[in-house]
Design a protein around this motif. Structure first.
Motif, PDB file in Angstrom:
ATOM      1  N   VAL A  26       2.262   1.518 -13.834  1.00 32.46           N
ATOM      2  CA  VAL A  26       1.520   0.519 -14.611  1.00 32.46           C
ATOM      3  C   VAL A  26       2.474  -0.503 -15.199  1.00 32.46           C
ATOM      4  N   LEU A  27       3.633  -0.023 -15.711  1.00 33.35           N
ATOM      5  CA  LEU A  27       4.623  -0.942 -16.264  1.00 33.35           C
ATOM      6  C   LEU A  27       5.091  -1.941 -15.219  1.00 33.35           C
ATOM      7  N   VAL A  28       5.434  -1.453 -14.025  1.00 34.65           N
ATOM      8  CA  VAL A  28       5.909  -2.350 -12.978  1.00 34.65           C
ATOM      9  C   VAL A  28       4.798  -3.304 -12.541  1.00 34.65           C
ATOM     10  N   ALA A  29       3.584  -2.773 -12.387  1.00 32.03           N
ATOM     11  CA  ALA A  29       2.467  -3.616 -11.953  1.00 32.03           C
ATOM     12  C   ALA A  29       2.171  -4.714 -12.969  1.00 32.03           C
TER      13      ALA A  29
ATOM     14  N   GLY B 214       0.816  -1.216   0.000  1.00 29.96           N
ATOM     15  CA  GLY B 214       0.000   0.000   0.000  1.00 29.96           C
ATOM     16  C   GLY B 214       0.848   1.263   0.000  1.00 29.96           C
ATOM     17  N   ARG B 215       1.950   1.237   0.753  1.00 27.08           N
ATOM     18  CA  ARG B 215       2.815   2.419   0.759  1.00 27.08           C
ATOM     19  C   ARG B 215       3.458   2.642  -0.606  1.00 27.08           C
ATOM     20  N   ALA B 216       3.854   1.563  -1.246  1.00 29.05           N
ATOM     21  CA  ALA B 216       4.435   1.711  -2.578  1.00 29.05           C
ATOM     22  C   ALA B 216       3.424   2.303  -3.551  1.00 29.05           C
ATOM     23  N   LEU B 217       2.173   1.850  -3.450  1.00 30.62           N
ATOM     24  CA  LEU B 217       1.134   2.414  -4.307  1.00 30.62           C
ATOM     25  C   LEU B 217       0.873   3.883  -3.974  1.00 30.62           C
ATOM     26  N   ALA B 218       0.919   4.211  -2.689  1.00 30.78           N
ATOM     27  CA  ALA B 218       0.698   5.604  -2.284  1.00 30.78           C
ATOM     28  C   ALA B 218       1.784   6.521  -2.832  1.00 30.78           C
ATOM     29  N   VAL B 219       3.027   6.058  -2.782  1.00 29.56           N
ATOM     30  CA  VAL B 219       4.128   6.854  -3.345  1.00 29.56           C
ATOM     31  C   VAL B 219       3.924   7.046  -4.838  1.00 29.56           C
ATOM     32  N   ALA B 220       3.426   6.010  -5.516  1.00 34.11           N
ATOM     33  CA  ALA B 220       3.237   6.093  -6.968  1.00 34.11           C
ATOM     34  C   ALA B 220       2.139   7.088  -7.351  1.00 34.11           C
ATOM     35  N   ILE B 221       1.071   7.200  -6.541  1.00 35.55           N
ATOM     36  CA  ILE B 221      -0.028   8.091  -6.910  1.00 35.55           C
ATOM     37  C   ILE B 221       0.102   9.469  -6.270  1.00 35.55           C
ATOM     38  N   LEU B 222       1.163   9.669  -5.447  1.00 36.47           N
ATOM     39  CA  LEU B 222       1.326  10.960  -4.792  1.00 36.47           C
ATOM     40  C   LEU B 222       1.458  12.115  -5.792  1.00 36.47           C
ATOM     41  N   PRO B 223       2.280  12.010  -6.857  1.00 32.39           N
ATOM     42  CA  PRO B 223       2.328  13.122  -7.815  1.00 32.39           C
ATOM     43  C   PRO B 223       0.979  13.411  -8.458  1.00 32.39           C
TER      44      PRO B 223
ATOM     45  N   VAL C  64       5.070   8.982 -13.754  1.00 28.79           N
ATOM     46  CA  VAL C  64       5.095   8.054 -12.625  1.00 28.79           C
ATOM     47  C   VAL C  64       3.981   7.020 -12.739  1.00 28.79           C
ATOM     48  N   LEU C  65       2.788   7.459 -13.168  1.00 28.00           N
ATOM     49  CA  LEU C  65       1.694   6.497 -13.329  1.00 28.00           C
ATOM     50  C   LEU C  65       1.989   5.490 -14.419  1.00 28.00           C
ATOM     51  N   LEU C  66       2.592   5.930 -15.519  1.00 27.76           N
ATOM     52  CA  LEU C  66       2.954   4.992 -16.593  1.00 27.76           C
ATOM     53  C   LEU C  66       3.988   3.975 -16.102  1.00 27.76           C
ATOM     54  N   VAL C  67       4.974   4.487 -15.358  1.00 33.30           N
ATOM     55  CA  VAL C  67       5.982   3.574 -14.814  1.00 33.30           C
ATOM     56  C   VAL C  67       5.341   2.603 -13.827  1.00 33.30           C
TER      57      VAL C  67
ATOM     58  N   ALA D 184      11.173  -4.163  -8.139  1.00 34.02           N
ATOM     59  CA  ALA D 184      10.739  -5.362  -7.411  1.00 34.02           C
ATOM     60  C   ALA D 184      11.786  -5.783  -6.390  1.00 34.02           C
ATOM     61  N   ARG D 185      13.053  -5.603  -6.723  1.00 32.36           N
ATOM     62  CA  ARG D 185      14.114  -5.963  -5.777  1.00 32.36           C
ATOM     63  C   ARG D 185      14.084  -5.057  -4.542  1.00 32.36           C
ATOM     64  N   LEU D 186      13.824  -3.778  -4.749  1.00 30.84           N
ATOM     65  CA  LEU D 186      13.708  -2.864  -3.601  1.00 30.84           C
ATOM     66  C   LEU D 186      12.548  -3.272  -2.695  1.00 30.84           C
ATOM     67  N   LEU D 187      11.407  -3.570  -3.314  1.00 29.54           N
ATOM     68  CA  LEU D 187      10.248  -3.957  -2.511  1.00 29.54           C
ATOM     69  C   LEU D 187      10.481  -5.291  -1.795  1.00 29.54           C
ATOM     70  N   LEU D 188      11.108  -6.222  -2.493  1.00 32.99           N
ATOM     71  CA  LEU D 188      11.343  -7.526  -1.880  1.00 32.99           C
ATOM     72  C   LEU D 188      12.314  -7.416  -0.718  1.00 32.99           C
ATOM     73  N   ARG D 189      13.287  -6.513  -0.824  1.00 32.00           N
ATOM     74  CA  ARG D 189      14.208  -6.311   0.288  1.00 32.00           C
ATOM     75  C   ARG D 189      13.459  -5.770   1.512  1.00 32.00           C
ATOM     76  N   ALA D 190      12.496  -4.906   1.261  1.00 29.71           N
ATOM     77  CA  ALA D 190      11.703  -4.389   2.375  1.00 29.71           C
ATOM     78  C   ALA D 190      10.781  -5.449   2.965  1.00 29.71           C
ATOM     79  N   CYS D 191      10.399  -6.441   2.162  1.00 33.47           N
ATOM     80  CA  CYS D 191       9.454  -7.469   2.610  1.00 33.47           C
ATOM     81  C   CYS D 191      10.135  -8.673   3.243  1.00 33.47           C
ATOM     82  N   ARG D 192      11.442  -8.784   3.097  1.00 31.74           N
ATOM     83  CA  ARG D 192      12.120 -10.043   3.420  1.00 31.74           C
ATOM     84  C   ARG D 192      11.863 -10.501   4.847  1.00 31.74           C
TER      85      ARG D 192
END
Length: 569
Positions: free
Chosen positions: A76-79, A27-36, A71-74, A234-242
């Protein structure tokens, strides 16, 4: 409420808390993505109401809008990359319900006793382990839509994980022992059904799959750059989730173990001893018995049955294993299969591919071998092949052949004379070892379908792709073997093997010895029907120190004539 129920409840709550932590990271990652985008909406709303007016604020508004769009295009690409990336699926042998109705009945009865959902299907793996595997990804779902796996009408069957059972367990364990060992595994279907835990697992698996997809070779620059960026995110997020993911799985396992204590708990303690014994026997069977056959282009077709013979032999030799063989009078778990021989053959071929890298289908250079044929098809052939290679290398070095009456036939004396006095660096033994190592490497590299080749990789992932015929297709495009059993052998080890093979050939041809199979040590030399296990030390003395005396004494004791010709084919 009993102590077991309290422990299970605490474990389940801890797992759910960790799952929520993982979902909060998402959720935080999504919030950062839609903040702009949110900032752009505020700026344009303020401008529409007459606030923040002027050319400067207009420039800021349009600049923030541009950033938001990018940012939204990026995002969507990552998602999309994470959603489309297919998680690796363990290579297994599927077991349809019609092929094992008793096994499915045992698993369902176990699930009923534990009050958890039953696994959607059962599969075998050539390893001494059992686990639940989620195969609900959309790319894997078409391969599972069968009536026995909840394909039509039973939506809960589609979401339940698959129970993967180590194939050696079925042949070595008794039915009651298998049920006791599977109880904590099947109990894990309860936490798997929790929506928060399931969503958290899907999130972590998607990140892991996106990283693997980005690292796959063969991408062009146009497609590789976006995937590489998605893999970096994905690697950044996975490191945070480990840490949260590891703790969640630990809590899930603890809760499942607590729930399973109500089923066959006393028997499970004894059955765990059989798990350790099966692992030891399986590892020894693969490295000592199967690996020499695989290197000769033969794959034993009854590996799981061989585990029983190996462990029975171990129980005969080892006093610590006394009493284990008495269990063999009870019903083996492999009786739960309608055709255990077919399942054993499929698991044996998969083991050969995973641990050695053999091809998917049999052929002239990759044929199945039965245990009765092993001494002639593997042991004798291995000795003759290595002895012939040894003499070819000696020929390339210009070492003369010497035999009574015929100077062109190969003899053991030729090898011993060349190696005598060769101890220390730079001697004839070192050069011979290097040449043999190079010859073995050339032959293995030129042999099609053995070791180091890449399998077909993942097949089509569309909704109409159908089932994958190759169990390795859903693992990934990595080269085979996926799990090599041993590191590459050194030149000295290869030379010692080749000299020992030459000695064995001479013993068979001149002293009436015979090739044999030892269930714990693999290829064996039988002299007078008894195994001779004392050849390694004299051979090493010759190869490493250049001292032929221990080997000469051994040859005299067995009655081997080193000057007599040896058949190499």
């Amino acid at each position: 409420m009993s102590g077991i129920d309290v422990g299970e409840e605490l474990g389940a709550r801890a797992a759910q808390a960790r799952a929520l932590s993982l979902l909060r990271i998402r959720g935080r990652a999504l919030a950062v993505a839609i903040l702009p985008a949110a900032v752009a909406v505020v700026l344009f709303a303020a401008g529409a109401q007459g606030h923040l007016a002027g050319p400067a604020w207009d420039a800021v508004r349009w600049a923030v809008l541009g950033v938001a769009v990018v940012v939204l295009l990026v995002t969507v690409l990552v998602a999309v990359s994470v959603a489309r990336a297919r998680p690796a699926m363990s290579p297994t042998v599927p077991v349809p319900e019609e092929g094992a109705p008793d096994l499915y009945r045992l698993v369902r009865e176990l699930a009923d006793r534990l009050d958890v959902p039953a696994p959607s299907a059962v599969a075998l793996t050539p390893d001494c382990d059992s686990w639940l595997e989620d195969r609900t990804h959309r790319a894997l779902r078409p391969a599972r839509r069968t009536p026995t796996e909840g394909g039509d009408g039973d939506r809960s069957g589609e979401t339940a994980p698959v129970l993967v059972i180590g194939s050696p367990f079925l042949w070595w364990m008794r039915v009651a022992e298998l049920r006791a060992v599977l109880a904590p595994v099947v109990a894990g279907t309860g936490p798997s059904a929790h929506p928060d835990i399931a969503a958290a697992r899907r999130f972590v698996r998607g990140l892991d799959a996106a990283i693997a997809d980005a690292a796959a070779p063969g991408r062009g620059a146009l497609r590789g750059a976006p995937l590489a960026f998605a893999g970096w995110v994905a690697r950044l997020l996975l490191r945070a989730c480990r840490d949260h993911a590891a703790e969640m799985e630990r809590c899930v396992a603890a809760a499942a173990s607590m729930r399973a204590q109500t089923v066959d708990y006393g028997l499970r303690i004894a059955a765990q001893e059989q798990v350790g014994l099966a692992y030891a026997g399986w590892d020894r069977l693969l490295t000592r018995v199967a690996l020499p056959a695989w290197r000769m282009g033969r794959w034993p077709s009854r590996l799981d049955a061989g585990v029983v013979s190996a462990l029975t032999e171990l129980s005969r030799r080892d006093r610590l294993a006394d009493g284990f063989a008495l269990r063999l009078g009870e019903r083996p778990a492999c009786d739960l299969l309608e055709e255990p021989g077919v399942a054993d053959e499929a698991a044996s071929l998969l083991a050969a591919r995973l641990f050695h890298g053999g091809p998917a289908e049999s052929g002239p250079d990759w044929a199945p071998v039965d245990w009765q044929q092993y001494p002639d098809e593997v042991v004798d052939r291995k000795w003759r092949t290595e002895a012939a290679r040894l003499h070819r290398v000696l020929d390339s070095l210009g070492v003369p052949r010497a035999a009574a009456g015929d100077p062109d036939v190969p003899t053991l004396a030729r090898v011993m004379e060349h190696l005598s006095g060769s101890g220390g660096p730079g001697g004839p033994g070192e050069e011979l070892a290097a040449r043999i190592g190079a010859a073995v490497a050339r032959e293995e590299a030129g042999r099609p379908g053995h070791g180091g080749q890449a399998h077909g990789g993942p097949g089509p992932a569309g909704p109409d792709s159908g089932a994958a015929e190759d169990p390795l297709d859903l693992w990934g495009p990595g080269p085979l073997p996926l799990f090599p059993l041993q590191p590459p052998r050194t030149g000295t080890e290869l030379l010692a093997d080749h000299v020992a093979a030459m000695v064995c050939c001479a013993a068979v041809d001149t002293a009436g010895a015979a090739p044999g199979l030892d269930w714990l040590d693999g290829p064996a030399l039988l002299v007078g029907g008894e195994r001779r296990a004392d050849l390694a030390a004299p051979v090493l003395s010759l190869v490493e120190d250049g001292d032929p005396d221990p080997l000469l004494s051994w040859l005299a004791e067995v009655g081997v004539r080193s000057d007599k010709p040896v058949r190499l084919v």
